[in-house]
Structures are given as structure tokens and as C-alpha cells.
Design a protein around this motif. Sequence first.
Motif, PDB file in Angstrom:
ATOM      1  N   VAL A 182      13.271   8.348   4.990  1.00 54.89           N
ATOM      2  CA  VAL A 182      12.042   8.366   4.188  1.00 54.89           C
ATOM      3  C   VAL A 182      11.867   9.732   3.517  1.00 54.89           C
ATOM      4  O   VAL A 182      11.564   9.814   2.314  1.00 54.89           O
ATOM      5  CB  VAL A 182      10.816   8.037   5.068  1.00 54.89           C
ATOM      6  N   HIS A 185      15.120  10.135   0.895  1.00 58.11           N
ATOM      7  CA  HIS A 185      15.406   9.163  -0.164  1.00 58.11           C
ATOM      8  C   HIS A 185      14.188   8.423  -0.720  1.00 58.11           C
ATOM      9  O   HIS A 185      14.289   7.792  -1.764  1.00 58.11           O
ATOM     10  CB  HIS A 185      16.405   8.120   0.357  1.00 58.11           C
ATOM     11  N   VAL A 186      13.057   8.467  -0.008  1.00 55.17           N
ATOM     12  CA  VAL A 186      11.934   7.631  -0.430  1.00 55.17           C
ATOM     13  C   VAL A 186      10.736   8.459  -0.881  1.00 55.17           C
ATOM     14  O   VAL A 186      10.269   8.334  -2.017  1.00 55.17           O
ATOM     15  CB  VAL A 186      11.506   6.661   0.701  1.00 55.17           C
ATOM     16  N   HIS A 189      11.119  10.563  -4.094  1.00 58.86           N
ATOM     17  CA  HIS A 189      11.874   9.949  -5.190  1.00 58.86           C
ATOM     18  C   HIS A 189      10.949   9.760  -6.388  1.00 58.86           C
ATOM     19  O   HIS A 189       9.875   9.184  -6.280  1.00 58.86           O
ATOM     20  CB  HIS A 189      12.425   8.592  -4.752  1.00 58.86           C
ATOM     21  N   THR A 195       8.651   0.361  -6.449  1.00 58.46           N
ATOM     22  CA  THR A 195       9.643   0.118  -5.407  1.00 58.46           C
ATOM     23  C   THR A 195       9.449   1.089  -4.250  1.00 58.46           C
ATOM     24  O   THR A 195       9.534   0.699  -3.071  1.00 58.46           O
ATOM     25  CB  THR A 195      11.064   0.270  -5.984  1.00 58.46           C
ATOM     26  N   ARG A 196       9.178   2.356  -4.562  1.00 61.36           N
ATOM     27  CA  ARG A 196       8.960   3.367  -3.521  1.00 61.36           C
ATOM     28  C   ARG A 196       7.740   3.008  -2.666  1.00 61.36           C
ATOM     29  O   ARG A 196       7.786   3.064  -1.435  1.00 61.36           O
ATOM     30  CB  ARG A 196       8.784   4.744  -4.152  1.00 61.36           C
ATOM     31  N   LEU A 200       7.797   2.028   1.341  1.00 67.49           N
ATOM     32  CA  LEU A 200       6.982   2.772   2.312  1.00 67.49           C
ATOM     33  C   LEU A 200       6.044   1.839   3.078  1.00 67.49           C
ATOM     34  O   LEU A 200       5.888   1.959   4.295  1.00 67.49           O
ATOM     35  CB  LEU A 200       6.172   3.849   1.588  1.00 67.49           C
TER      36      LEU A 200
END
Length: 226
Positions: A182, A185-186, A189, A195-196, A200
Motif C-alpha cells: 500500500v 504502490h497504492v 500513486h 482505481t486507487r 484501498l
Amino acid sequence: MCFTSPVTGKRHDAGLGVYPEVSITDARQRALNMRRLIDADEGPIAERGRERQAASIAAAALTFEKTARELHADLKPGWKSGKHTARWISTLETYVFPKLGGKPLDAITPADCAEVSRPIWLEKAETASRTHQRMYAVMQWAWEQGHITANPVSAVDHILPKQNARKEHQSAMPWRGVPAFVKTHVANHQQGGNTRAALLLLILTASRSSELRGATWDEFDPKASI
């Protein structure tokens, strides 16, 4: 049309085509062209023979790789995904060109196509399926253009064993690795905000992906954090 060959002196009948596929105007023009050949001491049948021979030579010069690359160039403007465009030809470069790339189109048999797919048919079923589809597209184009009389890829399913229909799912990430994923990469980002946020939400609430994708706003209560 009946004529006497200026080469052999024999009488021949030459067809002008079948009506209505060939119009009267076109038939008249064909007859005129034949008369010009006769006046030049050349027979229409000999001319047709030369045309067929030229077409045969042209077909022999068309190898699978050359045809595949031409078709790829023609189809590329209609594809939105650059990744798909690259994969389409790279699949053939990896699995097909080494064995069939230099072979003339009319020399490729169903057995040849099966041998290309055999090494990955069961071990990499999805890759084999995509390779099969792209080989089929190339040979179908060749068939539609009159370079071959049938598509040899059509028979591959009958030659090779039945593929296992079981799908392979993505392996789960170990839960101890989720925080680092997380953070790296999340959370930071910058692209794909929706999408993020969805990813989450899935991680933090352990929701099912299908429930998350199909969620509607009336299922959320921001004030109560539910």
C-alpha cells in the motif's frame, strides 16, 4: 467467344464470365481485350496462363511472417492499446515465426500449425489460445485474398488434445506484505484515482471485489463512516 489461336491455328472457346456477375459492358470490354491480343498474335488462353503463373509466383513469395507483419500494420491503427498491439506480433515472433515464418502460405498444413501450438497447448493454454487466434487471422486473410484455398488453422482443435478448461487465479498476497504494498504502490500513486480509492477500500474493509465494483452510492453513509 470463339477464336482461332494465332499460335497454334486451332479454334478455341473463351468464356467472358457469367451474367449477372459480369455485366454486358464488362463482357464487351473483355471481348475487345481478347481481340487485341489476337491481333497482336497472342492467344487469350495463353495470356490467362501467364496471369495465373504470375499469381502463383506472387503467392509463393508471400511467407507467413511477411503476411503477418503486413496484416499487423493494417490492423494497428484500429487498436487503442499499445500493449495489445505489441503483444499481437510478439506472440507470433516467439512461437510461430521460428517454425513457419519463412514458409510460403500455400505450403502450410494443419499439421504445421498444430506443431507450432503443441509445446504450449496444455502448459500455457491461454497463450496457446491467443497464438491460435492470431495464426488464424493471418491465414484467414490469405484465404480471403485468394492465396490459399482453405485455412489450415481451423483443423488444429481436432488434432491436438482437449485443453483443461480450469482457470488459474492470481495467488494471494501474504497479509504481512500488504502495508508495504500500500505504501509503495497504492497510497502515493498519482494516476488512476478511482482505481486507487477502490483498491484501498477493498484492502481496508476486506470487501469482495465484485461487491466493490458493483457498489452504488446509496450503500455508503459517509457521516456514519459506514
